[in-house]
Design a protein around this motif. Structure first.
Motif, PDB file in Angstrom:
ATOM      1  N   PRO B  10      18.816   0.322  30.980  1.00 28.37           N
ATOM      2  CA  PRO B  10      19.398  -1.017  30.910  1.00 28.37           C
ATOM      3  C   PRO B  10      18.983  -1.875  32.097  1.00 28.37           C
ATOM      4  N   ARG B  11      18.920  -3.168  31.868  1.00 24.26           N
ATOM      5  CA  ARG B  11      18.585  -4.105  32.947  1.00 24.26           C
ATOM      6  C   ARG B  11      19.606  -5.234  32.885  1.00 24.26           C
ATOM      7  N   SER B  12      19.691  -5.979  33.966  1.00 23.23           N
ATOM      8  CA  SER B  12      20.630  -7.085  33.937  1.00 23.23           C
ATOM      9  C   SER B  12      20.062  -8.192  33.048  1.00 23.23           C
ATOM     10  N   ILE B  13      20.958  -8.954  32.460  1.00 21.76           N
ATOM     11  CA  ILE B  13      20.557  -9.991  31.519  1.00 21.76           C
ATOM     12  C   ILE B  13      20.633 -11.323  32.246  1.00 21.76           C
ATOM     13  N   SER B  14      19.521 -11.994  32.318  1.00 15.43           N
ATOM     14  CA  SER B  14      19.435 -13.230  33.093  1.00 15.43           C
ATOM     15  C   SER B  14      20.500 -14.246  32.653  1.00 15.43           C
ATOM     16  N   PHE B  16      23.719 -13.909  32.860  1.00 15.82           N
ATOM     17  CA  PHE B  16      25.015 -13.284  32.557  1.00 15.82           C
ATOM     18  C   PHE B  16      25.435 -12.437  33.763  1.00 15.82           C
ATOM     19  N   PRO B  17      26.146 -13.036  34.716  1.00 10.05           N
ATOM     20  CA  PRO B  17      26.421 -12.322  35.964  1.00 10.05           C
ATOM     21  C   PRO B  17      27.340 -11.119  35.758  1.00 10.05           C
ATOM     22  N   GLU B  18      27.179 -10.141  36.624  1.00 12.23           N
ATOM     23  CA  GLU B  18      28.023  -8.941  36.587  1.00 12.23           C
ATOM     24  C   GLU B  18      28.285  -8.517  38.026  1.00 12.23           C
ATOM     25  N   LEU B  19      29.513  -8.174  38.330  1.00 14.89           N
ATOM     26  CA  LEU B  19      29.904  -7.883  39.709  1.00 14.89           C
ATOM     27  C   LEU B  19      30.178  -6.402  39.930  1.00 14.89           C
ATOM     28  N   TYR B  69      25.316 -21.482  21.663  1.00  9.61           N
ATOM     29  CA  TYR B  69      25.013 -20.191  21.069  1.00  9.61           C
ATOM     30  C   TYR B  69      25.816 -20.032  19.787  1.00  9.61           C
ATOM     31  N   TRP B 119      29.987 -20.490  27.494  1.00  8.34           N
ATOM     32  CA  TRP B 119      28.589 -20.076  27.334  1.00  8.34           C
ATOM     33  C   TRP B 119      27.675 -21.285  27.147  1.00  8.34           C
ATOM     34  N   GLY B 121      23.405 -22.103  26.748  1.00  9.74           N
ATOM     35  CA  GLY B 121      22.049 -21.565  26.688  1.00  9.74           C
ATOM     36  C   GLY B 121      21.086 -22.312  27.593  1.00  9.74           C
ATOM     37  N   GLU B 122      21.486 -22.490  28.846  1.00 10.76           N
ATOM     38  CA  GLU B 122      20.620 -23.200  29.783  1.00 10.76           C
ATOM     39  C   GLU B 122      19.563 -22.262  30.335  1.00 10.76           C
ATOM     40  N   ARG B 130      24.543 -18.593  31.972  1.00  9.00           N
ATOM     41  CA  ARG B 130      24.707 -18.663  30.518  1.00  9.00           C
ATOM     42  C   ARG B 130      26.123 -18.253  30.108  1.00  9.00           C
ATOM     43  N   GLU B 131      26.760 -17.484  30.984  1.00  6.40           N
ATOM     44  CA  GLU B 131      28.170 -17.122  30.760  1.00  6.40           C
ATOM     45  C   GLU B 131      28.875 -17.280  32.087  1.00  6.40           C
TER      46      GLU B 131
END
Lengths: 443, 443
Positions: B10-14, B16-19, B69, B119, B121-122, B130-131
């Motif tokens: 898995p990779r991070s999704i541009s 869509f931040p995750e902490l 979206y 959300w 879609g920029e 994006r989120e």
């Protein structure tokens, strides 16, 4: 905008619940209760994005594609990166992905809670939504997760369900090793289809399951019968052990499962008699469970779907990682519980907002007096709104009454003291904003 | 699952931040702070579904389609009801739809807060996700909303930004009536394109705006110059009034706008000198604003996008309803602020979880003693986790240290008392679980 042709009359969207303020205030209290309980056991909060890459979502096993909502731009995408993501349908698969991805930055055993909405493109029906809250706790560890966690989880869930005051519940616990070990002991090689059939017990009944086992899976009728007998075992303590042994089926895996379930039941069942059961019919549909499985029900609504579920999964994180990272977890279906009890009239609804005190608009007093009064009350932890228009006092009191605001404050700058009206009691008394507190008279 | 070919990395999704847990714990504290402030002013919580019908989302005006979206089933939809919904891109349009739809069940003025993900879609870039979380408060009322609310909102936002301790901020306030009234006073009929051009001031600069006004909108150069002069006015008090009047442009709408902005500035600016400004360059892109507009910035990062924004909209609810239901509101871009300060190292990170006390696994003591110790500590409001494996004490203490757990508890059933270790001080002392409290010695 006054051209009626331009108006779009909105309607509710099936499967996407929406609450009124007086309902939401209770839901929020529930969410707070769940969070407080999770934190009281030391679980940390994480949130994952609402979307995952589609190959990640496929890790669950089973046929879930048609439940998954993928995203696309309404008009011309600038790039194709959106086309590979979809909304998550649970919080377990995102957790597994999270642990694999952030492995080096986490401390194990990794104990997290996660309270988020999830999405499933199911046919909306009672208890099934397309968007709903799940409240998950899981523990993931290197190589092995202590069986103590399998016992701690139903304890936490029991405490939460008690605090929510939702009436009778049952927490039913089983162990996949018992099912698989038993089936293997009966000579069944491929146990997955048998578990899937047994999982339909609620829906199709014993006769339906028997037919499926015999006709679809070609099990000999006595074997099918033993599978059904096993599924019929349900005890409030560890006496399930004897009942299973009476069936004279043996395998090492079965023994392992019995020992594990015995540990869990011995740890928690005696504390919550009549709530926690060893229930050997519990199978849980998802393929990834490998040990303990949980399922909770509202006992007053036996046909309503399960209100919490979970279990132990030894290999889920492995789908994304080289490490062996087993886990155990449980998920509370908060929206599912809330919506049912709301519909049944079991949730007492109170005020339409959080306000403790409404500061009235008093003709002849300065605005700064009213602002300062509100500021003082707020500084003491009270939730205070101001009436912002010069209206008749009747109208202001009616506003407070309709919103369920318990106190209305009348600021005064002259020699007369401030006064506060207790809306429930209908009484009004002098009060000092610097020392007054709800329920305490005067000031 | 051990077959490496089956693993999906898995990779991070541009966008869509995750902490990580230690970051999320701070974000959660921020969310709690925002919520507490909103509630302290008597705003009620609502949440709307993540999706709206597509015609509802079109009510915003302007060209937003490509940011939206929409959802579709990954495989074979059972019905077509999904194809008409899309994720919301803000919380204002859903609010307008909510008020129109639930009008009969709401009390007015309807004061709600809403903290949810949205959300867009920029193209992901610094400060654009994006989120992301937005924290909105709005007031919607029948026929007219008191101007007092226009003054209350920046007060609330100021208090929140202060509590979050995010460094220098500015809250810039304008009034669309000033812009429209001024342009009309200059003889410009169609003011919307002028506002849209002025909204680009940050991006293209004064020269760029001048070019656009003259070349694209065909304004005479002296008129364009006056528009730019107006946009250059920024004062910490009501002195903007004089500066506008010096430009010798007159219209009734302009006067109305000046009076309203004067009211807001007079109410709040003196309390927060150096933070709140009348800034006549603020336009806000959305078409629906009709009066006061707000925009907040991080003063240490002037090129970073605005961290809060909002304004007054008289006709938005009208898109869905026969009633005239004007509103005013403001939105705090929590994710945008948090991500920037995190990236800049301005957010001190502490423990990786909420735990106050780790109850150690003591060889030779019974499990029930350890469980009971944890239960007693929890009953007193402490957040307590148990170490669930028999490991060397070194390993247990290392776990506590890595997670930032401040105290480790050593239960004892014999004549020796329980002991507690203060991890920061490195000291260990006898303690009674029924009366011990963090920071208080012994027991």
């Amino acid at each position: 905008m006054n051209d009626s042709k331009r108006k779009y009359k909105p309607r509710s969207i099936s499967g996407f619940p929406e609450l009124l303020p007086e309902e939401r205030i209770v839901e929020l209290r529930w969410l707070d209760t769940v969070r407080a309980a999770f934190e009281s056991y030391g679980f940390c909060s994480i949130e994952t994005p609402s979307v995952e890459e589609i190959p990640v979502l496929a890790a669950k096993g089973g046929d879930v594609d048609k439940e998954i909502y993928a995203l696309h731009r309404l008009a011309g995408a600038a790039d194709d990166s959106d086309s590979r993501v979809a909304l998550h349908y649970d919080l377990t698969v995102p957790l597994a992905r999270y642990v694999a991805q952030h492995y080096a930055n986490l401390v194990f055993p990794f104990k997290r809670y996660q309270i988020q909405r999830v999405w499933r493109g199911e046919r909306p029906q009672e208890g099934r939504f397309r968007e709903f809250y799940q409240c998950d706790i899981d523990i993931i560890d290197n190589n092995a997760v202590s069986i103590h966690f399998d016992a701690e989880l139903p304890e936490i869930v029991y405490q939460i369900l008690q605090s929510l005051n939702i009436g009778g519940v049952s927490l039913n616990i089983n162990n996949r090793k018992i099912l698989e070990g038993f089936y293997k002991g009966l000579g069944i090689e491929n146990t997955v289809p048998v578990i899937r059939v047994l999982d339909k017990l609620d829906k199709v009944g014993a006769a339906g399951v028997r037919d499926l086992l015999i006709e679809t899976l070609n099990l000999p009728p006595p074997v099918a019968e033993k599978c059904l007998t096993l599924a019929g075992i349900r005890t409030a303590d560890s006496s399930f052990m004897d009942k299973v042994r009476e069936l004279s089926v043996q395998s090492a895996l079965l023994e392992e499962g019995l020992t594990e379930l015995d540990f869990v039941m011995t740890s928690v069942a005696h504390k919550h008699s009549g709530v926690i059961f060893a229930d050997l019919s519990i199978a849980r549909g998802f393929d990834y469970y490998t040990g303990t499985v949980y399922e909770g029900k509202l006992t007053d609504f036996p046909n309503y779907p399960s209100i919490c579920s979970g279990g132990r999964y030894d290999n889920l994180v492995g789908a994304f990682s080289g490490q062996k990272l087993p886990g155990v977890g449980i998920s509370i279906g908060l929206t599912r519980i809330f919506s049912k009890l709301l519909k049944e009239g079991r949730i007492p609804l109170g005020p339409k907002g959080p306000t403790d005190v409404l500061v009235a608009y008093i003709p002849g007093e300065t605005r700064s007096l009213m602002l300062e009064t509100a500021r003082i009350l707020r500084s003491r932890g009270l939730k205070v709104e101001m009436y912002h228009e010069e209206r008749k006092m009747d109208a202001q009191l009616r506003y407070a009454a309709r919103k369920g605001i318990p106190y209305v404050w009348f600021p005064s700058s002259g020699s007369r003291p401030h006064e506060v009206k207790d809306m429930a009691a209908g009484t009004q008394a002098p009060a000092d904003p610097a020392i007054w507190f709800p329920g305490v008279k005067g000031g």
